[in-house]
Design an enzyme around this catalytic site. Structure first.
Site, mmCIF file in Angstrom:
data_model
loop_
_atom_site.group_PDB
_atom_site.id
_atom_site.type_symbol
_atom_site.label_atom_id
_atom_site.label_comp_id
_atom_site.label_asym_id
_atom_site.label_seq_id
_atom_site.Cartn_x
_atom_site.Cartn_y
_atom_site.Cartn_z
ATOM 1 C CG ASN A 152 -0.461 -0.170 2.501
ATOM 2 O OD1 ASN A 152 0.707 -0.520 2.653
ATOM 3 N ND2 ASN A 152 -1.265 0.076 3.517
ATOM 4 C CD GLU A 459 8.419 0.224 10.710
ATOM 5 O OE1 GLU A 459 7.501 0.698 10.020
ATOM 6 O OE2 GLU A 459 9.126 -0.719 10.341
#
Ligand code: NAP
Length: 479
Positions: A152, A459
């Protein structure tokens, strides 16, 4: 397209798969094949792992400043090639060019951010409480990593892992999603051009994910798995990682609640809803999946959202003026159709959209459903498409309970003009991230990640590099 690499990238060389296999890459706007890329098998994976393992020690000893400068150069090259990379991304993934350009900038920013972090890896020193020993703490790269990314955000999901891994001094094998291998291969070529030594990053494109990744996770050479994808696959990979006790970071699925209180500014709420729902055609882990709107403003909110959604232009991402590109493939679109059908059968009203267009490509129209039953399947399934499902609520405790009633906990959105309520509700939501009167939370400088079954670790942000570092403690007698 002509200059984009289509082979495996192993040890700094571009190679065909050992068995000569290739796989097609489709254009989701037309269903036509764009090109073929190498389709790696277990033998190629072993070769990539060996290259990463062999290079680990030397790479760990490279000066942080050198690693930082490679990242910085790659950041600059990516920005210079924004147009080229955006067209490549739109071709293989479908998102409109404007969004693809946005992703290129977002992806590059992870490299700049971690180029700045590479030179700030700290340690520590101290005297132990008993006074007998000194301790010296140093931080070392965790070792060769397996990075697995979804389709995506084909470029940004790669740089969000590669940036901190390079900064920390880890070598890597990257396995991108088979629908979108080209962005990752282009990124590998850019990193090579920026001076990344051979073997530090290896890329294996494959349609045989299980056969390629499982032996690496069980083999002992790979010391870390960083995965972004669905919770179901993440769970399987966690089990596979257990055997060799591979350290893991997991960025998994979401089921974001989007809560609009009666005191919300509805202009902000509708703007936020458009972002939180329609970024990437709804194919985002951060996409608002369940709209909980206070019953006193639900009708007005639904009307305004349907108006905005209905005005969006659907078409191939390369065409000027298009807001909504195709979904990734027929399977993805079929899932969205089935969820809408189920919701309608359970009593939902369609305010706009809801009908699959004829013709080629995987298009689905922006859709708003209201009076959605809590029993509908889309309440506990990631829609991953341009469908907003509206439910109503009466009070704060009730909406918090319903928002938290899910195994996922990636992100939540809260719209209210009351500061006390904003803080109270945000603190009670079981999520890793909250958008307060905003529909966008992602930023390379902020720690991205979820709680519950949405993942492990973070992250980006200051903590993003920690996922790729281990502490070593040295005990030194005082005398
Ligand atoms: P997916 O089906 O889980 O696939 C993700 C990646 O895992 C792909 O590269 C896939 O390759 C690979 N994979 C699948 N089975 C594997 C196996 N047995 N061994 C090794 N690799 C395997 O997810 P997706 O449909 O591509 O992506 C959508 C999902 O990603 C959504 O759930 C979304 O929420 C999540 N996501 C999360 C974040 C986040 O940061 N939390 C960000 C983006 C997306 P194959 O396709 O070849 O199987």
């Amino acid at each position: 397209m002509t200059d984009t690499p289509t082979q495996l990238f192993i040890g700094g060389a571009w190679l065909d798969a050992a068995d000569g296999a290739t796989m097609p890459v489709d254009d989701p706007a037309t269903g036509e094949i764009l090109c073929h890329v190498a389709d790696a098998g277990p033998k190629d994976a072993r070769l990539a792992e060996a290259a990463a393992v062999q290079m680990q020690e030397e790479w760990a000893l490279t000066a942080p400043r050198a690693r930082s400068e490679i990242l910085r150069r790659a950041y600059e090259i990516i920005l210079e090639r924004t147009e080229e990379l955006a067209h490549l991304m739109t071709a293989e993934m479908g998102k409109p060019l404007a969004e693809a350009r946005g992703e290129v900038a977002y992806a590059a920013e992870f490299l700049r951010w971690f180029s700045e972090e590479a030179v700030r890896i700290d340690g520590g020193a101290g005297i132990l409480p008993d006074g007998r020993n000194r301790m010296l703490l140093s931080r070392r790269p965790v070792g060769p990593c397996l990075l697995i990314t979804p389709w995506n955000f084909p470029l940004a999901m790669g740089t969000r892992k590669i940036g901190p891994a390079i900064a920390a001094g880890c070598t890597m094998v990257l396995k991108p999603a088979p629908q979108t291998p080209l962005s990752s291969l282009a990124l590998a070529a850019i990193l090579q051009e920026a001076g990344l030594p051979d073997g530090v990053l290896n890329v294996v494109t494959t349609s045989r994910a299980g056969q390629v990744c499982e032996p690496l996770l069980r083999g002992g050479g790979i010391r870390k798995l960083s995965f972004t994808g669905s919770t179901a696959v993440g769970r399987l990979l966690l089990a596979q990682s257990a055997e060799a006790v591979v350290r893991t970071s997991m960025e998994l699925g979401g089921n974001a609640p989007f809560i609009v209180f009666e005191d919300a500014d509805l202009d902000k709420a509708v703007d936020g809803a458009m972002l939180a729902k329609m970024r990437n055609m709804g194919e985002a882990c951060t996409a608002a999946n369940r709209f909980f709107v206070h019953h006193s403003v639900a009708e007005e909110f639904g009307r305004r959202l349907a108006e905005r959604m209905g005005a969006l232009v659907v078409g191939p991402g390369t065409r000027d003026g298009v807001d909504v590109g195709p979904l990734i493939d027929r399977t993805g679109r079929g899932k969205v159709e089935a969820l809408v059908t189920d919701a309608v059968e359970r009593g939902a009203r369609v305010l706009v959209g809801g009908r699959t267009p004829e013709g080629p490509g995987c298009f689905y129209p922006p859709t708003v459903l209201t009076d959605v039953s809590p029993e509908s399947r889309l309440m506990d399934t990631e829609i991953f498409g341009p469908v907003a499902a509206i439910l109503t609520f009466d009070d704060e405790d009730e909406v918090i309970r319903r928002a938290n009633d899910t195994p996922w906990g990636l992100v939540g959105y809260v719209f209210t003009e009351g500061l006390d309520r904003a803080l109270r509700v945000s603190e009670r939501l079981e999520v890793g991230m909250v958008g307060l009167n905003t529909g966008l939370v992602s930023n390379p400088a902020a720690p991205f990640g979820g709680v519950k079954q949405s993942g492990l670790g973070r992250e980006g942000g200051r903590v993003g590099i920690d996922e790729f570092l281990e502490y070593q403690y040295l005990a030194i007698p005082m005398r």
